[in-house]
Design an enzyme around this catalytic site. Sequence first.
Site, short mmCIF file in Angstrom:
data_model
loop_
_atom_site.label_atom_id
_atom_site.label_comp_id
_atom_site.label_asym_id
_atom_site.label_seq_id
_atom_site.Cartn_x
_atom_site.Cartn_y
_atom_site.Cartn_z
CB ALA A 35 17.51 -101.21 -66.17
CD GLU A 36 15.54 -95.78 -65.11
OE1 GLU A 36 15.07 -94.80 -65.71
OE2 GLU A 36 14.84 -96.69 -64.63
CG ASP A 38 19.50 -101.24 -71.59
OD1 ASP A 38 20.43 -100.65 -72.18
OD2 ASP A 38 19.64 -102.29 -70.93
CB ILE A 85 56.22 -87.12 -83.95
CG1 ILE A 85 55.15 -88.10 -83.49
CG2 ILE A 85 55.72 -85.70 -83.89
CD1 ILE A 85 54.60 -87.78 -82.14
CE LYS A 123 55.02 -92.43 -80.92
NZ LYS A 123 54.39 -93.62 -81.47
NE ARG A 144 50.83 -91.47 -90.84
CZ ARG A 144 52.00 -91.61 -90.29
NH1 ARG A 144 52.13 -91.53 -89.00
NH2 ARG A 144 53.05 -91.84 -91.01
CE LYS A 322 59.40 -95.59 -80.27
NZ LYS A 322 58.64 -96.70 -80.74
CB CYS A 421 56.27 -134.85 -59.51
SG CYS A 421 57.17 -133.45 -58.80
CB CYS A 424 58.90 -135.82 -55.38
SG CYS A 424 57.15 -135.84 -55.77
S1 IVH Z 1 51.00 -86.07 -82.53
C1 IVH Z 1 52.30 -83.76 -86.16
N1 IVH Z 1 50.52 -87.17 -80.21
O1 IVH Z 1 52.33 -91.59 -83.04
C2 IVH Z 1 52.17 -84.62 -84.96
N2 IVH Z 1 50.89 -88.60 -82.04
O2 IVH Z 1 54.45 -90.66 -85.53
C3 IVH Z 1 51.20 -85.68 -85.16
N3 IVH Z 1 50.70 -90.99 -81.49
O3 IVH Z 1 50.93 -92.38 -85.85
C4 IVH Z 1 51.16 -86.73 -84.13
N4 IVH Z 1 50.22 -90.73 -79.36
O4 IVH Z 1 49.16 -91.91 -84.18
C5 IVH Z 1 50.80 -87.38 -81.50
N5 IVH Z 1 50.04 -87.96 -78.09
C6 IVH Z 1 50.31 -88.19 -79.37
C7 IVH Z 1 50.39 -89.49 -79.91
C8 IVH Z 1 50.69 -89.66 -81.25
C9 IVH Z 1 50.41 -91.60 -80.32
C10 IVH Z 1 50.99 -91.71 -82.74
C11 IVH Z 1 50.28 -91.14 -83.93
C12 IVH Z 1 51.23 -91.27 -85.08
C13 IVH Z 1 52.54 -91.52 -84.42
C14 IVH Z 1 53.45 -90.34 -84.68
#
Ligand code: IVH
Length: 688
Positions: A35-36, A38, A85, A123, A144, A322, A421, A424
């Site tokens: 509320a504050e 807002d 990456i 990631k 991107r 991964k 059921c 049963c």
């Molecule tokens: S670094 C040059 N750090 O993964 C390095 N990317 O292929 C630039 N992503 O689409 C990326 N978490 O959006 C980096 N901690 C992280 C990341 C990250 C997710 C995504 C990024 C990009 C893909 C890299």
Amino acid sequence: MMDAQASNRAAWLRNEIAKHDYRYYVLDSPLIPDAEYDKLFRELQKLEERYPELHRYFDSPTQRVGGKPLDTFRQVFHAVPMLSIRTETDINDQGAIAFDTRVRKELRLHEGDPSVEYVCELKFDGLAINLRYEHGELKLAATRGDGTVGEDVTQNIRTIRQIPLRLTGCNAPVLEVRGEVYMRRGDFENYNERQRGQGLPTLVNPRNGAAGSIRQLDPALAARRPLKFFAYGLGETTKGWDLPATHSAVLDALDKMNIPVSNERAVVQGAQGLVEFHRRIAEKRDSLPFDIDGVVYKVNSLALQAQLGFVSREPRWAVAHKFPAEEQITVVRGIDIQVGRTGKLTPVAKLEPVFVGGTTVSNATLHNEDETRRKDVRIGDTVIVRRAGDVIPEVVGVVLDRRPLDAGEPFDLHARLHGKCPVCGSAIVREEGEADWRCTGGLFCPAQRKEALLHFASRRAMDIEGLGDKLVEQLVDGGIVGTPADLYRLDLPILANLERMGEKSAQNLMDAIARGKHPTLARFIYALGIRNVGEATARDLARHFGKLKNLLDADEARLQQVPDVGPVVAQSIFAFFREKHNVDVIEDLLDEERGGVSLEESEGEPARDLPLAGKTFVLTGTLGMSRDEAKERLEALGAKVAGSVSKKTDYVVAGVEAGSKLDKARELGVTVLDEQRFMQLLKECEST
Ligand code: IVH
């Protein structure tokens, strides 16, 4: 004319609001009540209305939402290309070791040389965004795209309250911050629940949710999506900002500017450090509030990064490592319906086996009929299966493009089971406002046997001391006891021969059973385990009907004359006694010739006023205790626990990630208890 005072005040308000946004949206620890906040916000709005000269598009919090829908997104060149990456596909330790080996080789380091320092990050699974700040103001936000040319999504990005419109303590002519826009799993689920409630389309998963929202041409739509952001790097930077020597220092600096940076980051040494981080996060993965698909390792020193450079469009100084995927697609071969311990009927998809979340999955829950219909899962469909951690695998959605021409019919649970059921043969019912179909053969249904017996024997029911789950397990699995009536025909030698029993315990159990042979009507009704009939209702029923026979004969209208018995409870009771199997068990129980129980029917129960008598509760969200426990404790105090919020609800107990029920409660002005207040209430009532 505007005076200096107004202008100063507006500047102060903008700053103050930005500070509170940071506390609220990034740190999750607000300094002031909503509320504050807002009030501050409205004051700024009023000032801006009164003095149009004060209108500042770029950094006024009042202007976050409100851009006009676009026809298309403008294309923008990235001053520094946005690269991707390399992904390490080996999900084991080897993935980390291989990266370190490559880096060391490239840097011409030998075995005895010191280890390389790395930054480890999560990631994030969302959409990469470049935020361009000029003189501290957010001027441009772009996707991107192909890495060289992206799309101008500034209007949408401005609606994300976590992203500062103005940097704290940085006036550099240009500072580009790169990171990921994502959605938290809980936010995603709440959003979908709300959408469903209004019959609007839902999002498939948090990642699509994030990416799709940013690509909305109408910023008002994007603003409704609960998006978040984490920074992980830089784009263009110019003089005027002292570039730190390491990547970890860059992240720390961004953090200081009030840009969200994940705390799950670490500076480590060598391959061993990478391996440890990967393991630590893998373990934590499912307790994070958002999805990740792995971790990212980066060489910490920016000088070494420069030395390592790039291969094609990937830096040699970074890699993504991964985790096993938590979602996969596969084909539905059939839909089975399982009967749970409490009689709940759950549709389960029989799948073409698929490796997901670290194991092979061939069954996945469809939760209930509504969910199955909403997702429109049919036999033959290709579906997305999710298995996260120890959570049971579930079907998330259908890949409609792949539906075969001979796919099955839309799912209809009642028709599939012909209303019976599958275990049963008792009738199945689905109460109003409930998502689940249930079997009504509570006392008789083999699937519910163990649960029914445990409830029957419990302290507040027949109070048979010593009849715990281990024993019930043996009695039922050994075919010795099928229904509660069989308890009264047990014999000593058989009992004594059971595992962990012996003569003495067997005799004790026989005595306990014998002691409880003359229960009050209220206890007996409660012991039957009729759905929605807790102790308080059982007592009301006993008092109202006096004799069991009267209760058995009552129709729904009669039942509703009992104080606090509404249509739902009346329906449960009626359905229970209409099920011949249940009546057979009751007759069997009361068969004195065969050693059954005799009821104390004549007198009503001495009225004891329970502290929560007449109060209706609704539980939502996750609580520290299970739903069943919360329900049981409330009912023991005389309260009712309902499934949905209405004007009749007295309290809504809101746990973590409470959903639409909480919204409904607020809408209707129902008192909401958080977990702490709820625990306090229980404690107080239980001690009286
Ligand atoms: S670094 C040059 N750090 O993964 C390095 N990317 O292929 C630039 N992503 O689409 C990326 N978490 O959006 C980096 N901690 C992280 C990341 C990250 C997710 C995504 C990024 C990009 C893909 C890299």
